[in-house]
Motif scaffolding. Structure first.
Motif, PDB file in Angstrom:
ATOM      1  N   ASP A  90       0.835  -1.194   0.000  1.00  0.00           N
ATOM      2  CA  ASP A  90       0.000   0.000   0.000  1.00  0.00           C
ATOM      3  C   ASP A  90       0.878   1.255   0.000  1.00  0.00           C
ATOM      4  O   ASP A  90       1.990   1.258   0.545  1.00  0.00           O
ATOM      5  N   THR A  91       0.361   2.315  -0.583  1.00  0.00           N
ATOM      6  CA  THR A  91       1.052   3.597  -0.631  1.00  0.00           C
ATOM      7  C   THR A  91       0.087   4.703  -0.244  1.00  0.00           C
ATOM      8  O   THR A  91      -1.133   4.525  -0.263  1.00  0.00           O
ATOM      9  N   LEU A  92       0.648   5.846   0.100  1.00  0.00           N
ATOM     10  CA  LEU A  92      -0.161   7.000   0.451  1.00  0.00           C
ATOM     11  C   LEU A  92      -0.703   7.668  -0.811  1.00  0.00           C
ATOM     12  O   LEU A  92       0.013   7.804  -1.809  1.00  0.00           O
TER      13      LEU A  92
ATOM     14  N   ALA B 276      -0.627  12.223   1.532  1.00  0.00           N
ATOM     15  CA  ALA B 276       0.748  12.713   1.618  1.00  0.00           C
ATOM     16  C   ALA B 276       0.781  14.203   1.959  1.00  0.00           C
ATOM     17  O   ALA B 276       1.586  14.647   2.796  1.00  0.00           O
TER      18      ALA B 276
ATOM     19  N   THR C  28       6.401   5.140   0.148  1.00  0.00           N
ATOM     20  CA  THR C  28       5.391   5.346  -0.890  1.00  0.00           C
ATOM     21  C   THR C  28       6.038   5.602  -2.237  1.00  0.00           C
ATOM     22  O   THR C  28       5.625   5.049  -3.269  1.00  0.00           O
TER      23      THR C  28
ATOM     24  N   LEU D 233      -1.438   3.047   6.146  1.00  0.00           N
ATOM     25  CA  LEU D 233      -0.964   2.050   5.185  1.00  0.00           C
ATOM     26  C   LEU D 233      -1.465   0.645   5.483  1.00  0.00           C
ATOM     27  O   LEU D 233      -1.091  -0.303   4.788  1.00  0.00           O
TER      28      LEU D 233
END
Length: 335
Positions: A125-127, A132, A174, A240
Protein backbone atom coordinates in the motif's frame (compact mmCIF):
# COMPACT_ATOMS: atom_id res chain seq x y z
CA UNK A 1 16.51 -14.74 0.58
CA UNK A 2 13.52 -13.70 2.69
CA UNK A 3 12.46 -10.09 2.12
CA UNK A 4 12.40 -9.41 5.88
CA UNK A 5 16.02 -10.61 6.25
CA UNK A 6 17.13 -8.33 3.43
CA UNK A 7 15.35 -5.39 5.09
CA UNK A 8 17.03 -6.14 8.43
CA UNK A 9 20.50 -6.46 6.86
CA UNK A 10 20.15 -3.20 4.96
CA UNK A 11 18.82 -1.46 8.08
CA UNK A 12 21.83 -2.59 10.12
CA UNK A 13 24.30 -1.08 7.65
CA UNK A 14 22.15 2.03 7.37
CA UNK A 15 22.18 2.44 11.17
CA UNK A 16 25.98 2.28 11.16
CA UNK A 17 26.18 5.04 8.55
CA UNK A 18 23.69 7.18 10.47
CA UNK A 19 25.66 6.65 13.69
CA UNK A 20 28.90 7.80 12.07
CA UNK A 21 27.07 10.84 10.69
CA UNK A 22 25.61 11.66 14.11
CA UNK A 23 29.05 11.54 15.76
CA UNK A 24 30.45 13.79 13.01
CA UNK A 25 27.58 16.25 13.44
CA UNK A 26 28.01 16.31 17.22
CA UNK A 27 31.73 17.07 16.91
CA UNK A 28 30.96 19.80 14.39
CA UNK A 29 28.32 21.28 16.70
CA UNK A 30 30.88 21.46 19.50
CA UNK A 31 33.21 23.50 17.28
CA UNK A 32 30.54 25.84 15.88
CA UNK A 33 29.36 29.07 17.43
CA UNK A 34 25.73 28.86 18.64
CA UNK A 35 24.85 31.95 16.60
CA UNK A 36 26.32 30.53 13.39
CA UNK A 37 23.76 30.16 10.62
CA UNK A 38 23.16 27.24 8.31
CA UNK A 39 25.00 28.92 5.44
CA UNK A 40 28.25 28.96 7.43
CA UNK A 41 28.11 25.15 7.64
CA UNK A 42 28.39 24.90 3.87
CA UNK A 43 32.02 25.92 4.07
CA UNK A 44 32.95 23.14 6.52
CA UNK A 45 34.40 19.89 5.21
CA UNK A 46 33.13 18.09 8.31
CA UNK A 47 29.59 19.14 7.42
CA UNK A 48 29.82 17.64 3.96
CA UNK A 49 31.29 14.46 5.41
CA UNK A 50 28.25 14.18 7.68
CA UNK A 51 25.97 14.89 4.72
CA UNK A 52 27.65 12.11 2.72
CA UNK A 53 27.24 9.62 5.56
CA UNK A 54 23.60 10.61 5.99
CA UNK A 55 23.04 10.24 2.25
CA UNK A 56 24.56 6.76 2.27
CA UNK A 57 22.45 5.76 5.24
CA UNK A 58 19.36 7.18 3.54
CA UNK A 59 19.95 5.18 0.36
CA UNK A 60 20.32 1.98 2.36
CA UNK A 61 17.22 2.91 4.32
CA UNK A 62 15.25 3.41 1.11
CA UNK A 63 16.34 -0.02 -0.09
CA UNK A 64 15.27 -1.54 3.25
CA UNK A 65 11.85 0.09 2.95
CA UNK A 66 11.39 -1.66 -0.38
CA UNK A 67 11.66 -5.07 1.30
CA UNK A 68 10.19 -4.45 4.76
CA UNK A 69 7.26 -2.54 6.29
CA UNK A 70 7.66 0.60 8.40
CA UNK A 71 6.88 -1.31 11.60
CA UNK A 72 9.92 -3.52 10.89
CA UNK A 73 12.45 -1.11 9.41
CA UNK A 74 11.93 1.97 11.57
CA UNK A 75 12.52 0.34 15.00
CA UNK A 76 15.90 -0.83 13.71
CA UNK A 77 16.84 2.84 13.51
CA UNK A 78 17.39 2.70 17.28
CA UNK A 79 20.57 0.77 16.47
CA UNK A 80 21.97 4.14 15.40
CA UNK A 81 22.26 5.04 19.06
CA UNK A 82 23.77 1.66 19.90
CA UNK A 83 26.39 2.04 17.16
CA UNK A 84 27.08 5.63 18.22
CA UNK A 85 28.19 4.49 21.68
CA UNK A 86 31.53 2.91 20.65
CA UNK A 87 32.03 5.42 17.85
CA UNK A 88 31.52 8.36 20.19
CA UNK A 89 33.76 6.81 22.83
CA UNK A 90 36.52 6.20 20.32
CA UNK A 91 36.33 9.75 18.99
CA UNK A 92 36.88 11.12 22.51
CA UNK A 93 39.54 8.58 23.47
CA UNK A 94 37.65 6.88 26.30
CA UNK A 95 36.17 3.47 27.11
CA UNK A 96 32.51 2.54 27.01
CA UNK A 97 31.07 2.68 30.52
CA UNK A 98 29.03 -0.05 32.23
CA UNK A 99 25.91 2.11 32.10
CA UNK A 100 26.31 2.43 28.35
CA UNK A 101 26.69 -1.33 27.96
CA UNK A 102 23.53 -1.88 30.07
CA UNK A 103 21.64 0.60 27.94
CA UNK A 104 22.89 -1.10 24.78
CA UNK A 105 21.76 -4.52 26.05
CA UNK A 106 18.28 -3.28 27.01
CA UNK A 107 17.90 -1.52 23.66
CA UNK A 108 18.81 -4.69 21.78
CA UNK A 109 16.36 -6.77 23.87
CA UNK A 110 13.60 -4.26 23.22
CA UNK A 111 14.32 -4.22 19.50
CA UNK A 112 14.19 -8.02 19.38
CA UNK A 113 10.72 -7.98 20.98
CA UNK A 114 9.53 -5.29 18.58
CA UNK A 115 10.81 -7.22 15.58
CA UNK A 116 8.98 -10.36 16.72
CA UNK A 117 5.74 -8.39 16.96
CA UNK A 118 6.08 -6.54 13.66
CA UNK A 119 4.78 -7.83 10.37
CA UNK A 120 7.37 -9.14 7.96
CA UNK A 121 5.54 -8.86 4.66
CA UNK A 122 6.86 -6.55 2.00
CA UNK A 123 4.85 -3.30 1.70
CA UNK A 124 2.24 -2.92 -1.03
CA UNK A 125 0.00 0.00 0.00
CA UNK A 126 1.05 3.60 -0.63
CA UNK A 127 -0.16 7.00 0.45
CA UNK A 128 -2.51 8.87 -1.85
CA UNK A 129 -1.69 12.45 -2.82
CA UNK A 130 -4.22 13.97 -0.32
CA UNK A 131 -2.83 11.72 2.42
CA UNK A 132 0.75 12.71 1.62
CA UNK A 133 -0.13 16.42 1.63
CA UNK A 134 -2.05 16.04 4.88
CA UNK A 135 0.86 14.23 6.54
CA UNK A 136 3.22 16.97 5.33
CA UNK A 137 0.98 19.73 6.70
CA UNK A 138 0.65 18.07 10.11
CA UNK A 139 4.41 17.58 10.24
CA UNK A 140 5.06 21.26 9.49
CA UNK A 141 2.66 22.28 12.24
CA UNK A 142 4.40 20.00 14.76
CA UNK A 143 7.85 21.30 13.78
CA UNK A 144 6.66 24.90 14.12
CA UNK A 145 5.26 24.18 17.60
CA UNK A 146 8.43 22.40 18.74
CA UNK A 147 10.71 25.12 17.34
CA UNK A 148 9.14 27.92 19.38
CA UNK A 149 11.35 29.55 22.04
CA UNK A 150 11.13 27.88 25.43
CA UNK A 151 12.76 25.44 27.79
CA UNK A 152 14.95 22.54 26.58
CA UNK A 153 15.37 23.72 22.98
CA UNK A 154 17.83 20.92 22.20
CA UNK A 155 15.37 18.15 23.07
CA UNK A 156 12.51 19.87 21.26
CA UNK A 157 14.60 20.31 18.12
CA UNK A 158 15.61 16.66 18.44
CA UNK A 159 11.94 15.61 18.61
CA UNK A 160 11.19 17.73 15.55
CA UNK A 161 14.12 16.15 13.73
CA UNK A 162 12.95 12.63 14.58
CA UNK A 163 9.39 13.37 13.46
CA UNK A 164 10.45 14.87 10.14
CA UNK A 165 12.85 11.99 9.46
CA UNK A 166 10.18 9.40 10.30
CA UNK A 167 7.61 11.07 8.06
CA UNK A 168 10.21 11.34 5.29
CA UNK A 169 10.78 7.59 5.61
CA UNK A 170 7.06 6.89 5.29
CA UNK A 171 6.83 9.09 2.20
CA UNK A 172 9.97 7.47 0.81
CA UNK A 173 8.35 4.07 1.09
CA UNK A 174 5.39 5.35 -0.89
CA UNK A 175 7.76 6.75 -3.49
CA UNK A 176 9.81 3.56 -3.72
CA UNK A 177 6.88 1.13 -3.91
CA UNK A 178 4.94 3.25 -6.41
CA UNK A 179 7.99 3.74 -8.64
CA UNK A 180 8.92 0.05 -8.74
CA UNK A 181 5.54 -1.66 -9.13
CA UNK A 182 5.27 -0.48 -12.78
CA UNK A 183 1.53 0.06 -12.41
CA UNK A 184 1.53 3.70 -13.44
CA UNK A 185 3.63 6.47 -15.04
CA UNK A 186 7.05 6.98 -13.49
CA UNK A 187 6.76 10.78 -13.35
CA UNK A 188 3.20 11.25 -12.20
CA UNK A 189 2.13 14.33 -10.31
CA UNK A 190 1.78 12.34 -7.10
CA UNK A 191 5.32 10.94 -7.25
CA UNK A 192 6.85 14.32 -8.06
CA UNK A 193 5.01 15.94 -5.16
CA UNK A 194 6.02 13.17 -2.76
CA UNK A 195 9.64 13.42 -3.93
CA UNK A 196 9.67 17.17 -3.22
CA UNK A 197 8.19 16.57 0.24
CA UNK A 198 10.78 13.87 0.98
CA UNK A 199 13.66 16.16 -0.03
CA UNK A 200 12.32 19.05 2.02
CA UNK A 201 11.67 16.95 5.13
CA UNK A 202 14.99 15.12 4.91
CA UNK A 203 16.96 18.39 4.71
CA UNK A 204 14.87 19.88 7.52
CA UNK A 205 15.49 16.87 9.73
CA UNK A 206 19.25 17.10 9.10
CA UNK A 207 19.41 20.79 10.02
CA UNK A 208 17.19 20.28 13.08
CA UNK A 209 19.43 17.49 14.35
CA UNK A 210 22.52 19.67 13.86
CA UNK A 211 20.86 22.36 15.99
CA UNK A 212 19.79 19.81 18.60
CA UNK A 213 23.32 18.43 19.05
CA UNK A 214 24.49 21.82 20.32
CA UNK A 215 22.61 21.09 23.52
CA UNK A 216 24.25 17.68 24.04
CA UNK A 217 24.81 14.57 21.97
CA UNK A 218 23.46 11.64 23.99
CA UNK A 219 20.04 12.95 25.02
CA UNK A 220 19.38 14.61 21.65
CA UNK A 221 20.27 11.49 19.68
CA UNK A 222 18.09 9.40 22.00
CA UNK A 223 15.07 11.62 21.36
CA UNK A 224 15.69 11.57 17.60
CA UNK A 225 15.98 7.79 17.72
CA UNK A 226 12.69 7.37 19.57
CA UNK A 227 10.64 9.97 17.71
CA UNK A 228 11.59 8.62 14.28
CA UNK A 229 10.02 5.12 14.52
CA UNK A 230 7.02 6.42 16.45
CA UNK A 231 6.12 8.86 13.67
CA UNK A 232 6.73 6.35 10.88
CA UNK A 233 4.95 3.46 12.61
CA UNK A 234 1.92 5.68 13.28
CA UNK A 235 1.63 6.40 9.57
CA UNK A 236 2.11 2.72 8.72
CA UNK A 237 -0.54 1.50 11.15
CA UNK A 238 -3.11 4.25 10.53
CA UNK A 239 -2.79 4.98 6.79
CA UNK A 240 -0.96 2.05 5.19
CA UNK A 241 -2.86 -0.81 6.78
CA UNK A 242 0.18 -2.41 8.42
CA UNK A 243 -0.57 -4.80 11.26
CA UNK A 244 1.29 -6.39 14.13
CA UNK A 245 1.63 -10.17 14.22
CA UNK A 246 -0.88 -11.88 16.48
CA UNK A 247 -3.41 -9.07 16.39
CA UNK A 248 -4.27 -7.68 19.82
CA UNK A 249 -2.09 -10.28 21.54
CA UNK A 250 0.87 -9.02 19.52
CA UNK A 251 0.59 -5.70 21.33
CA UNK A 252 1.89 -7.31 24.54
CA UNK A 253 5.44 -8.07 23.31
CA UNK A 254 5.39 -4.80 21.39
CA UNK A 255 4.71 -2.80 24.57
CA UNK A 256 7.28 -4.81 26.54
CA UNK A 257 9.87 -4.30 23.82
CA UNK A 258 9.07 -0.61 23.58
CA UNK A 259 9.44 -0.20 27.35
CA UNK A 260 12.79 -2.01 27.36
CA UNK A 261 14.03 0.04 24.41
CA UNK A 262 12.96 3.30 26.05
CA UNK A 263 14.73 2.32 29.26
CA UNK A 264 17.86 1.40 27.34
CA UNK A 265 17.82 4.64 25.41
CA UNK A 266 17.41 6.60 28.66
CA UNK A 267 20.44 4.85 30.18
CA UNK A 268 22.47 5.53 27.07
CA UNK A 269 21.46 9.18 26.94
CA UNK A 270 22.29 9.77 30.62
CA UNK A 271 25.62 7.98 30.38
CA UNK A 272 26.62 9.79 27.20
CA UNK A 273 25.49 13.14 28.59
CA UNK A 274 27.67 12.58 31.67
CA UNK A 275 30.74 11.53 29.70
CA UNK A 276 30.26 14.43 27.30
CA UNK A 277 30.21 16.87 30.20
CA UNK A 278 33.39 15.35 31.61
CA UNK A 279 35.32 15.51 28.35
CA UNK A 280 34.33 18.99 27.16
CA UNK A 281 37.58 20.70 26.11
CA UNK A 282 38.52 24.11 27.46
CA UNK A 283 38.07 26.72 24.74
CA UNK A 284 41.26 28.25 23.43
CA UNK A 285 40.02 31.73 24.31
CA UNK A 286 39.64 30.75 27.96
CA UNK A 287 43.07 29.13 28.05
CA UNK A 288 44.73 32.23 26.60
CA UNK A 289 42.80 34.73 28.69
CA UNK A 290 44.96 36.69 31.18
CA UNK A 291 44.69 35.72 34.79
CA UNK A 292 42.85 37.98 37.21
CA UNK A 293 45.21 39.86 39.50
CA UNK A 294 44.40 41.13 42.95
CA UNK A 295 46.11 43.62 45.24
CA UNK A 296 48.83 42.08 47.34
CA UNK A 297 47.30 42.12 50.77
CA UNK A 298 48.40 38.71 51.91
CA UNK A 299 46.50 37.04 49.03
CA UNK A 300 48.48 34.78 46.74
CA UNK A 301 48.13 35.81 43.10
CA UNK A 302 47.45 32.66 41.06
CA UNK A 303 48.38 32.23 37.43
CA UNK A 304 51.13 34.87 37.55
CA UNK A 305 54.77 34.84 38.67
CA UNK A 306 55.35 36.73 41.87
CA UNK A 307 57.73 39.08 40.11
CA UNK A 308 55.02 40.00 37.64
CA UNK A 309 52.64 40.67 40.51
CA UNK A 310 55.18 43.01 42.07
CA UNK A 311 55.65 44.78 38.78
CA UNK A 312 51.97 45.66 38.72
CA UNK A 313 52.08 47.33 42.18
CA UNK A 314 52.02 51.12 42.16
CA UNK A 315 55.39 52.80 42.67
CA UNK A 316 55.57 54.71 45.93
CA UNK A 317 58.03 57.64 46.19
CA UNK A 318 59.39 58.23 49.67
CA UNK A 319 61.06 61.57 50.45
CA UNK A 320 64.71 61.30 51.42
CA UNK A 321 66.65 63.88 53.41
CA UNK A 322 68.89 66.07 51.37
CA UNK A 323 72.45 65.04 51.86
CA UNK A 324 75.92 65.45 50.46
CA UNK A 325 78.63 63.15 49.43
CA UNK A 326 78.95 62.16 53.01
CA UNK A 327 75.97 59.98 52.53
CA UNK A 328 72.23 60.22 52.70
CA UNK A 329 70.82 61.61 55.87
CA UNK A 330 74.10 63.26 56.92
CA UNK A 331 74.28 67.06 57.01
CA UNK A 332 76.83 68.72 54.75
CA UNK A 333 79.51 71.20 55.74
CA UNK A 334 78.28 74.58 56.82
CA UNK A 335 74.85 73.34 57.73
Amino acid sequence: MNAALIAVALSLVSAGAYAAAAVAQARLAGRTEPAAGALRLLGRGAWWSAVGLNAGGALLHVAALKYGPLTLVQPLGALTLVAAVPLGARSTGRRVSRAEWRGTFLTLIGLAALLLASGGAAPHDTLTLPEALGVGAVTMALVAALSRPGARPGLRHAAASGITSGVASALTQTLTVAATDHSGPLLSGRLVTVAVLVSFLALGGLLLSQTAYRGGFGASLAVVTLANPVAAAAIGLVLLGERLQGGAIGLVPAFIGAAAAVRGVMLLSRAQAGTTAETVPVPAEAALAPAVTRPRSGVVVTGRPRAAARAEEPLTLRPEPVGTAGGPGRPGPGL
